[in-house]
Design an enzyme around this catalytic site. Structure first.
Site, PDB file in Angstrom:
ATOM      1  N   ARG A   1       0.846  -1.198   0.000  1.00  0.00           N
ATOM      2  CA  ARG A   1       0.000   0.000   0.000  1.00  0.00           C
ATOM      3  C   ARG A   1       0.883   1.250   0.000  1.00  0.00           C
ATOM      4  O   ARG A   1       1.964   1.263   0.621  1.00  0.00           O
ATOM      5  CB  ARG A   1      -0.893   0.033   1.239  1.00  0.00           C
ATOM      6  CG  ARG A   1      -2.070  -0.939   1.199  1.00  0.00           C
ATOM      7  CD  ARG A   1      -3.119  -0.546   0.158  1.00  0.00           C
ATOM      8  NE  ARG A   1      -4.267  -1.425   0.148  1.00  0.00           N
ATOM      9  CZ  ARG A   1      -4.426  -2.465  -0.681  1.00  0.00           C
ATOM     10  NH1 ARG A   1      -3.479  -2.773  -1.552  1.00  0.00           N
ATOM     11  NH2 ARG A   1      -5.525  -3.191  -0.640  1.00  0.00           N
TER      12      ARG A   1
ATOM     13  N   HIS B   1      -0.896   0.031  -9.758  1.00  0.00           N
ATOM     14  CA  HIS B   1      -1.569  -0.890  -8.817  1.00  0.00           C
ATOM     15  C   HIS B   1      -2.093  -2.118  -9.576  1.00  0.00           C
ATOM     16  O   HIS B   1      -3.304  -2.391  -9.586  1.00  0.00           O
ATOM     17  CB  HIS B   1      -2.729  -0.180  -8.089  1.00  0.00           C
ATOM     18  CG  HIS B   1      -3.163  -0.896  -6.833  1.00  0.00           C
ATOM     19  ND1 HIS B   1      -3.537  -0.250  -5.683  1.00  0.00           N
ATOM     20  CD2 HIS B   1      -3.280  -2.227  -6.558  1.00  0.00           C
ATOM     21  CE1 HIS B   1      -3.878  -1.141  -4.766  1.00  0.00           C
ATOM     22  NE2 HIS B   1      -3.722  -2.353  -5.272  1.00  0.00           N
TER      23      HIS B   1
END
Ligand code: NDP
Ligand code: OXD
Length: 306
Positions: A221, A269
């Site tokens: 993250r 991502h």
């Protein structure tokens, strides 16, 4: 049985079709404000309003491995939180991280630049023994990544919260093992969940303890990484570069310094995507098991945050 679907940035129709096909007797619909109470929910980054309006939910099925967005919400009191348990993600993560490690170790960016410039030149082969890969987080994804890297004979070291055994991978754990883990690591791979304990863990103090010229791969993250610390440490030569798949703000904003930093490789991502068919099959299996009162894998410990 009623199932509510509330997934941000996700095309609902194919999910509903797949869920309907597997659970023909269930009433499955996309959540709208004011919708009737559901028994189960399939979610990705839902709004607080969804939780407030669905106090009777028995379980929330997150269509990702990371539940940090859910943990920021006030959840229905009885609802259990279930994460995707691999569902085709770990092999993707293993291939992504392996390519990033190999690309750095074999200096493939440098070779590509040379060839584009019309230069046929060799670099001195590097010693694999000097490139210990330290994997932070030895869960579903981290353990698979660590094992995959041993196939290429990299020295691999793992670090987790509690003691873990991963075949052919020495491991350390907890705060007592962290300094030794960092000191041995030349390529750092982050596969921790984002929790209050792990937020900002990739900061100047910790990255400065890595071997000089270390490389950082963040696939967990954006909130783990202090972005300005990474940029400063690259400028100082402590960090050689990074491969980053996740960011504090996604999409990465225009003008962000990462876009133009040549030592940083960026992807949007995408290192381990949610695979719809595998995920639907897993969620359906768990809905059926839970409705029979059976235990299922992938339960999130809400107190721990992952
Ligand atoms: P798991 O929950 O299976 O594993 C988490 C690991 O981190 C465990 O080994 C755990 O230790 C360890 N850990 C947790 N807190 C700490 C801590 N404070 N100190 C040290 N170790 C800690 O997660 P997954 O492997 O499934 O996924 C990891 C993360 O990857 C997700 O949370 C998500 O954020 C990210 N992700 C990113 C994707 C992408 O496309 N970029 C795709 C999918 C996931 P212990 O074993 O002791 O519990
Ligand atoms: C996940 C993700 O957590 O896609 O599954 O990041």
């Amino acid at each position: 049985m009623k199932i509510s679907f509330c997934c941000k940035d996700t095309k609902a129709e194919p999910w509903l079709e797949g869920l309907h096909a597997a659970l023909p007797d269930a009433d499955i619909s996309v959540w709208q404000p004011g919708a009737p109470q559901a028994d189960y929910a399939v979610v990705w980054a839902p709004p607080q309003q969804f939780m407030d309006e669905q106090p009777g939910l028995k379980a929330l099925f997150n269509i990702g491995a990371g539940v940090d967005a859910l943990m920021k919400l006030k959840l229905p009191p009885q609802a259990q939180v279930v994460r995707l348990d691999d569902a085709g993600m770990s092999v993707q993560m293993a291939e992504y991280v392996s390519q990033a490690v190999i690309r750095h170790f074999r200096e493939l960016d440098g070779y590509e630049a040379d060839m584009r410039a019309g230069t046929w030149a060799f670099r001195k082969p590097r010693a694999r023994a000097d490139f210990t890969v330290g994997v932070m987080g030895l869960g579903v994804l981290g353990a698979r990544v660590a094992k995959a890297l041993t196939v290429f004979e990299f020295p691999v070291l793992g670090w987790s919260r509690s003691p873990k055994t991963v075949e052919a991978v020495p491991t350390l754990h907890g705060s007592q093992g962290f300094a030794e883990f960092l000191a041995q690591t030349r390529i750092l791979v982050n596969l921790l969940p984002l929790t209050p304990e792990t937020e900002n863990i990739l900061n100047r103090a910790n990255l400065s303890q890595l071997q000089r010229g270390a490389y950082v791969i963040n696939v967990a993250r954006g909130g783990h990484l202090v972005e300005e610390d990474l940029l400063a440490l690259i400028a100082e030569g402590q960090i050689a570069g990074a491969t980053l798949d996740v960011f504090r703000q996604e999409p990465l904003p225009a003008g962000h310094p990462f876009w133009s930093e040549p030592c940083i490789t960026l992807t949007p991502h995408t290192s381990a995507r949610t695979l719809r068919d595998e995920s639907i099959a897993q969620i359906v299996g768990k809905v059926v098991a839970m409705s029979r009162g059976e235990a299922v894998q992938g339960m999130v410990d809400v107190q721990r945050g992952y």
